[in-house]
Design a protein around this motif. Structure first.
Motif, PDB file in Angstrom:
ATOM      1  N   TRP A  76       0.862  -1.245   0.076  1.00  0.00           N
ATOM      2  CA  TRP A  76       0.279   0.041  -0.013  1.00  0.00           C
ATOM      3  C   TRP A  76       0.895   1.238  -0.095  1.00  0.00           C
ATOM      4  CZ3 TRP A  76      -5.226  -0.376  -0.064  1.00  0.00           C
ATOM      5  CH2 TRP A  76      -5.696  -1.527   0.027  1.00  0.00           C
ATOM      6  N   ALA A  77       0.368   2.388  -0.550  1.00  0.00           N
ATOM      7  CA  ALA A  77       0.994   3.553  -0.576  1.00  0.00           C
ATOM      8  C   ALA A  77       0.266   4.718  -0.005  1.00  0.00           C
ATOM      9  CB  ALA A  77       1.627   3.822  -2.013  1.00  0.00           C
ATOM     10  N   VAL A  78       0.988   5.825   0.622  1.00  0.00           N
ATOM     11  CA  VAL A  78      -0.070   6.884   1.011  1.00  0.00           C
ATOM     12  C   VAL A  78       0.940   8.210   0.465  1.00  0.00           C
ATOM     13  CG1 VAL A  78      -0.477   8.216   2.994  1.00  0.00           C
ATOM     14  CG2 VAL A  78      -1.018   5.689   2.824  1.00  0.00           C
ATOM     15  N   ASP A  79       0.458   9.196   0.061  1.00  0.00           N
ATOM     16  CA  ASP A  79       1.190  10.193  -0.394  1.00  0.00           C
ATOM     17  C   ASP A  79       1.068  11.231   0.831  1.00  0.00           C
ATOM     18  OD1 ASP A  79       1.641   9.462  -2.846  1.00  0.00           O
ATOM     19  OD2 ASP A  79      -0.308  10.005  -3.708  1.00  0.00           O
ATOM     20  N   ALA A  80       2.271  12.026   1.052  1.00  0.00           N
ATOM     21  CA  ALA A  80       2.313  13.061   2.013  1.00  0.00           C
ATOM     22  C   ALA A  80       3.200  14.396   1.846  1.00  0.00           C
ATOM     23  CB  ALA A  80       2.857  12.295   3.546  1.00  0.00           C
ATOM     24  N   ARG A  81       2.805  15.570   2.337  1.00  0.00           N
ATOM     25  CA  ARG A  81       3.873  16.472   2.236  1.00  0.00           C
ATOM     26  C   ARG A  81       4.414  16.824   3.445  1.00  0.00           C
ATOM     27  NH1 ARG A  81       0.366  20.471  -0.741  1.00  0.00           N
ATOM     28  NH2 ARG A  81      -0.825  20.289   1.041  1.00  0.00           N
ATOM     29  N   VAL A  82       5.519  17.499   3.595  1.00  0.00           N
ATOM     30  CA  VAL A  82       6.267  17.537   4.813  1.00  0.00           C
ATOM     31  C   VAL A  82       6.862  19.101   4.639  1.00  0.00           C
ATOM     32  CG1 VAL A  82       8.277  17.276   6.359  1.00  0.00           C
ATOM     33  CG2 VAL A  82       7.261  15.383   5.143  1.00  0.00           C
ATOM     34  N   ARG A  83       6.364  20.069   5.682  1.00  0.00           N
ATOM     35  CA  ARG A  83       6.767  21.261   5.509  1.00  0.00           C
ATOM     36  C   ARG A  83       8.012  21.483   6.789  1.00  0.00           C
ATOM     37  NH1 ARG A  83       3.311  24.906   3.226  1.00  0.00           N
ATOM     38  NH2 ARG A  83       1.210  23.892   2.426  1.00  0.00           N
ATOM     39  N   ALA A  84       9.047  21.937   6.465  1.00  0.00           N
ATOM     40  CA  ALA A  84      10.135  21.993   7.491  1.00  0.00           C
ATOM     41  C   ALA A  84      10.798  23.284   7.448  1.00  0.00           C
ATOM     42  CB  ALA A  84      11.057  20.922   7.141  1.00  0.00           C
ATOM     43  N   PRO A  85      11.082  23.933   8.464  1.00  0.00           N
ATOM     44  CA  PRO A  85      11.900  25.112   8.288  1.00  0.00           C
ATOM     45  C   PRO A  85      13.053  25.150   7.652  1.00  0.00           C
ATOM     46  CG  PRO A  85      11.493  24.455  10.671  1.00  0.00           C
ATOM     47  CD  PRO A  85      11.174  23.519   9.921  1.00  0.00           C
ATOM     48  N   GLY A  86      13.261  26.165   6.615  1.00  0.00           N
ATOM     49  CA  GLY A  86      14.578  26.163   5.904  1.00  0.00           C
ATOM     50  C   GLY A  86      15.308  27.340   6.461  1.00  0.00           C
ATOM     51  N   ASN A  87      16.430  27.457   5.565  1.00  0.00           N
ATOM     52  CA  ASN A  87      17.137  28.779   6.139  1.00  0.00           C
ATOM     53  C   ASN A  87      16.632  30.049   6.249  1.00  0.00           C
ATOM     54  OD1 ASN A  87      19.243  26.706   6.058  1.00  0.00           O
ATOM     55  ND2 ASN A  87      19.560  27.359   4.044  1.00  0.00           N
ATOM     56  N   GLY A  88      16.814  30.813   7.354  1.00  0.00           N
ATOM     57  CA  GLY A  88      16.388  31.913   7.696  1.00  0.00           C
ATOM     58  C   GLY A  88      14.655  31.566   7.826  1.00  0.00           C
ATOM     59  N   ALA A  89      13.926  32.759   7.373  1.00  0.00           N
ATOM     60  CA  ALA A  89      12.408  32.725   7.581  1.00  0.00           C
ATOM     61  C   ALA A  89      11.909  31.825   6.329  1.00  0.00           C
ATOM     62  CB  ALA A  89      12.001  34.072   7.246  1.00  0.00           C
ATOM     63  N   SER A  90      12.559  30.974   5.450  1.00  0.00           N
ATOM     64  CA  SER A  90      11.871  30.267   4.511  1.00  0.00           C
ATOM     65  C   SER A  90      11.298  28.672   5.073  1.00  0.00           C
ATOM     66  CB  SER A  90      12.756  30.046   3.251  1.00  0.00           C
ATOM     67  OG  SER A  90      13.914  29.276   3.753  1.00  0.00           O
ATOM     68  N   THR A  91      10.454  28.279   4.434  1.00  0.00           N
ATOM     69  CA  THR A  91      10.151  26.880   4.717  1.00  0.00           C
ATOM     70  C   THR A  91       9.894  26.134   3.416  1.00  0.00           C
ATOM     71  OG1 THR A  91       8.244  28.053   5.935  1.00  0.00           O
ATOM     72  CG2 THR A  91       7.869  25.776   5.426  1.00  0.00           C
ATOM     73  N   ARG A  92      10.561  24.846   3.545  1.00  0.00           N
ATOM     74  CA  ARG A  92      10.708  24.087   2.677  1.00  0.00           C
ATOM     75  C   ARG A  92       9.507  23.011   2.551  1.00  0.00           C
ATOM     76  NH1 ARG A  92      16.316  21.216   4.122  1.00  0.00           N
ATOM     77  NH2 ARG A  92      14.591  20.526   5.449  1.00  0.00           N
TER      78      ARG A  92
END
Length: 118
Positions: A76-92
Motif C-alpha cells: 500500500w502507498a500513501v502520499d504526504a507533504r512535509v513542511r520544514a523550516p529552511g534557512n532564515g524565514a523560508s519554509t521547505r
C-alpha cells in the motif's frame, strides 16, 4: 554445539524480524493507522525533524513494488507533504510517498526500484 545452534537461531530470528514478511498474493487490508504511521516514519527519516509538519494527502492505495531484492511485492502507498523550516524565514515543502507492507511503513518512494499503482 547446542549453544552455537541457539546463537544461530537467535540471529536468524533477528534478521527475519528486521525485514517484514511479504504476502505473496494479495495486499491484505489497508494500514489501519496510516496517518500517524506515515508521519512518524517520515519524521524518523529526517536529519532534523524540529519544527517539521506532516500532512497526509491521500488515503492508502494499492501498489506493487520492487524493494529489498524482492520483485512485485503487494503493498500500500500513501502520499504526504512535509513542511520544514529552511534557512532564515523560508519554509521547505516536499512531497513523499510512504510504502506500507503488512500494515507497517517500510520505505519511501525513492527507496524502491519500481512502484506501480494497481
Amino acid at each position: 554445539m547446542r549453544k552455537s545452534l541457539l546463537i544461530v537461531l537467535a540471529a536468524a530470528a533477528v534478521s527475519a524480524a528486521s525485514v517484514p514478511a511479504v504476502a505473496s498474493g494479495g495486499h491484505g487490508s489497508a494500514p489501519a493507522n496510516y496517518e500517524n504511521d506515515s508521519a512518524r516514519y517520515l519524521l524518523s527519516r529526517m536529519r532534523s525533524s524540529r519544527g517539521a509538519r506532516v500532512e497526509v494527502l491521500s488515503q492508502p492505495y494499492r501498489v506493487k513494488v520492487d524493494v529489498r531484492g524482492r520483485r512485485d511485492v503487494a503493498a500500500w502507498a500513501v502520499d504526504a507533504r512535509v513542511r520544514a523550516p529552511g534557512n532564515g524565514a523560508s519554509t521547505r515543502v516536499q512531497r513523499f510517498t510512504v510504502v506500507f507492507v503488512n500494515g507497517r511503513p517500510i520505505a519511501l518512494r525513492r527507496d524502491v526500484r519500481r512502484l506501480n499503482v494497481v
